[in-house]
Design an enzyme around this catalytic site. Structure first.
Site, PDB file in Angstrom:
ATOM      1  N   CYS B  83      -8.364 -18.165 -41.222  1.00  0.00           N
ATOM      2  CA  CYS B  83      -8.577 -18.632 -39.929  1.00  0.00           C
ATOM      3  C   CYS B  83      -7.797 -20.058 -39.547  1.00  0.00           C
ATOM      4  CB  CYS B  83     -10.028 -18.442 -39.084  1.00  0.00           C
ATOM      5  SG  CYS B  83     -10.497 -16.889 -39.713  1.00  0.00           S
ATOM      6  N   SER B 207     -16.425 -14.229 -31.567  1.00  0.00           N
ATOM      7  CA  SER B 207     -15.305 -14.232 -31.069  1.00  0.00           C
ATOM      8  C   SER B 207     -14.588 -12.886 -30.944  1.00  0.00           C
ATOM      9  CB  SER B 207     -14.513 -15.211 -31.665  1.00  0.00           C
ATOM     10  OG  SER B 207     -14.385 -15.098 -33.116  1.00  0.00           O
ATOM     11  N   ILE B 209     -11.569  -9.790 -31.121  1.00  0.00           N
ATOM     12  CA  ILE B 209     -10.433  -9.295 -31.651  1.00  0.00           C
ATOM     13  C   ILE B 209      -9.165  -9.438 -30.716  1.00  0.00           C
ATOM     14  CG2 ILE B 209      -9.042  -7.410 -32.808  1.00  0.00           C
ATOM     15  CD1 ILE B 209     -11.372  -8.241 -34.649  1.00  0.00           C
ATOM     16  N   LYS B 332     -14.435 -18.186 -28.599  1.00  0.00           N
ATOM     17  CA  LYS B 332     -15.451 -17.218 -28.071  1.00  0.00           C
ATOM     18  C   LYS B 332     -15.065 -16.507 -26.839  1.00  0.00           C
ATOM     19  CE  LYS B 332     -18.864 -14.682 -27.161  1.00  0.00           C
ATOM     20  NZ  LYS B 332     -17.743 -13.895 -26.426  1.00  0.00           N
ATOM     21  N   HIS B 336      -9.805 -15.767 -30.030  1.00  0.00           N
ATOM     22  CA  HIS B 336      -9.624 -16.151 -31.318  1.00  0.00           C
ATOM     23  C   HIS B 336      -8.557 -15.168 -32.242  1.00  0.00           C
ATOM     24  CE1 HIS B 336     -10.188 -17.780 -35.577  1.00  0.00           C
ATOM     25  NE2 HIS B 336     -11.172 -16.976 -35.788  1.00  0.00           N
TER      26      HIS B 336
END
Lengths: 133, 389
Positions: B83, B207, B209, B332, B336
């Protein structure tokens, strides 16, 4: 199919084989080529007792591929008697009975299978301790 | 080393882009950033992405995207750090310009997640963890963070409600960001009633998808192209860039509740920029989960250990607060799209520092920090930027 990849870790999965660092004396699981504490290279193989305590836990409601049929299931960080921590599923216990500090022991269970024609993977899970040491 | 500035920014809205593929999303962000910078042909393109191989069956994004945006021929590669891929790509671009290897570089972060079924995405995200000893046990990435949250609540005697301020703040800010996925506020009641994903992490601790792409253009601050961009809309100087690592597996950490790589990377960045945490006007932190926000605030020096949730309860993280976080919605509520997130964070810091943040503008924002985390604190990349006025 990842037969070689699974076969290489069979001693860890079936018997919790770790290492003791010759230099600093700490117990390592899983085994490493270099001790993360003192960065010395050589270690002595040691099979761990499989006894420990729940350090933290979580019950999962969304699973990765291959684990869907077990949902919901509880996973935990286990602090082993010899010192290292291990990540594993809990078994033979209802999620609401699990608590931090619960004494647990390692058992061998099916982890998952790779589809109808794939291999079945076995490995460690932890259950509330029933054996005396 | 040359001083480097962000001279152009671009982004797509974050969301479920059924109609656009990965290459189209990257295209839109790159084109917008080049136009904003007044650049036609950069010297290189760096792509931050984590999951294209697993979810799209497409690797080799450097050449693919360079060709697709009309830059066939230039240097281009993909950079991966889970990430943290976006900020990792930004750092490569920064090093190339600072080191004098290139004069103008474009960096794009892109991720296309929503085409795949949820169990496939869950498996793909778990690749940020230790495959043999974490993911192989059937644990999801959410559950790994849930283990941290449960232990944190236990050790510091913190109730679940204490984390609600992070979701409420992020959603309130996202309402003022037209590129955010969830442009609506949430209440404490909604937080309490949100369904569990991996106990104690609920839907509002996590957060989403999503898909998205963001891009920036980098050039030496004293270049002619930067001078022109500065006159048009302002630019932001990069005054620190630092990366630190920790064990990938949580069970290998010295102390699972202290994000050592966050501390290492933050303090290295403070030293480079010659600033203290109290000098930072806004902090785009990595709130993939509310527990990550708390542990980051503590390790980066904004709160004492065990006290991170107090910042959210006392209003200190709001736009008007002492240390605004997630000012455009954060991971959030902006969303993300994992490998793109690090670039969204930089784009948003630049929006704040150049007075382009609209209703979410932090007043007198002169110094902003962006921190992108790969895995559960295994790779931490911190950038500090300053308005060049």
């Amino acid at each position: 199919m990842h037969i070689a990849r699974e076969w290489r870790v069979r001693r860890q999965r079936y018997r919790l084989v770790g290492e003791v660092c010759d230099q600093c004396g700490r117990t390592l699981f899983p085994p490493r080529d270099t001790c993360p504490h003192c960065t010395e290279p050589a270690q002595t193989v040691q099979t761990l007792s499989g006894r420990g305590e729940v350090f933290s836990f979580s019950t999962m409601y969304d699973a990765p591929e291959g684990f869907e049929e077990y949902v919901p299931y509880t996973v935990a960080l286990i602090e082993l008697e010899e010192g290292p921590m291990v990540t594993a599923q809990l078994t033979d216990v209802r999620p609401e009975e699990v608590r931090i500090g619960m004494p647990v022991e390692m058992v061998t269970r099916k982890l998952r299978d790779e589809g109808p024609e794939g291999q079945i993977l076995y490995g460690y899970k932890f259950r509330p301790r029933v054996r005396e040491s | 080393m040359r001083e480097v500035a962000v001279i152009g920014i671009g982004q797509t809205p974050v969301g479920e882009h059924w109609e656009r593929s990965l290459r189209h999303l990257a295209h839109d962000a790159v084109k917008a950033a080049l136009q904003d910078a007044g650049v036609e042909r950069p010297d290189a393109l760096y792509v931050g992405n984590m999951l294209s191989g697993e979810l799209t069956g497409q690797e080799h994004l450097g050449a693919l995207i360079a060709d697709f945006v009309g830059l066939r021929g230039i240097e281009a590669v993909k950079i991966e750090a889970a990430c943290g891929s976006g900020a990792a790509a930004f750092r490569i671009g920064y090093m190339a310009v600072a080191g004098g290897l290139h004069d103008v570089v474009v960096v794009v972060g892109v991720e296309k997640m929503t085409d795949s079924p949820s169990e496939v995405i869950t498996s793909a995200l778990a690749m940020a963890a230790d495959q043999e000893y974490e993911a192989g046990q059937g644990i999801s990435f959410v559950a790994l963070n849930a283990l941290l949250m449960r232990r944190y609540m236990h050790e510091f005697d913190i109730p679940h409600d204490a984390f609600s301020g992070f979701a409420i703040n992020a959603h309130r800010n996202a309402a003022g960001n037209p590129n955010a996925m969830f442009q609506r506020p949430v209440t404490l009641e909604a937080y309490r009633q949100a369904p569990m994903i991996a106990d104690p992490i609920s839907l509002l601790d996590s957060s989403p998808i999503c898909d998205g792409a963001a891009a920036v253009v980098l050039a030496p601050t004293d270049s002619e192209i930067a001078r022109q961009a500065r006159q048009r809309h302002g630019i932001a100087r990069v005054i620190a860039s630092a990366v630190a690592t920790d064990s990938v597996a949580i069970h290998d950490r010295r102390d699972p509740l202290f994000l050592e790589a966050v501390a290492l990377s933050s303090y290295k960045a403070y030293e480079q920029a010659q600033v203290q945490p109290s000098d930072i006007h806004l902090f785009e932190l990595h709130d993939a989960f509310s527990i990550t926000a708390v542990l980051s605030l503590e390790a980066a020096g904004f709160a004492r250990r065990g006290k991170g949730t107090l910042l959210a309860m006392d209003g200190e993280i709001s736009i008007e607060g002492r240390i605004p976080v997630s000012t455009m919605g954060g991971l959030k509520a902006r969303g993300h799209p994992v490998g793109a997130t690090g670039i969204y964070q930089i784009v948003e810091v630049v929006q704040q520092l150049t007075g382009r943040a609209g209703p979410n503008q932090v007043q007198h924002a002169g110094i902003g920090m962006a921190q992108n985390v790969g895995g559960s604190g295994a790779t931490v990349i911190t950038h500090i930027l300053e308005a060049a006025d």
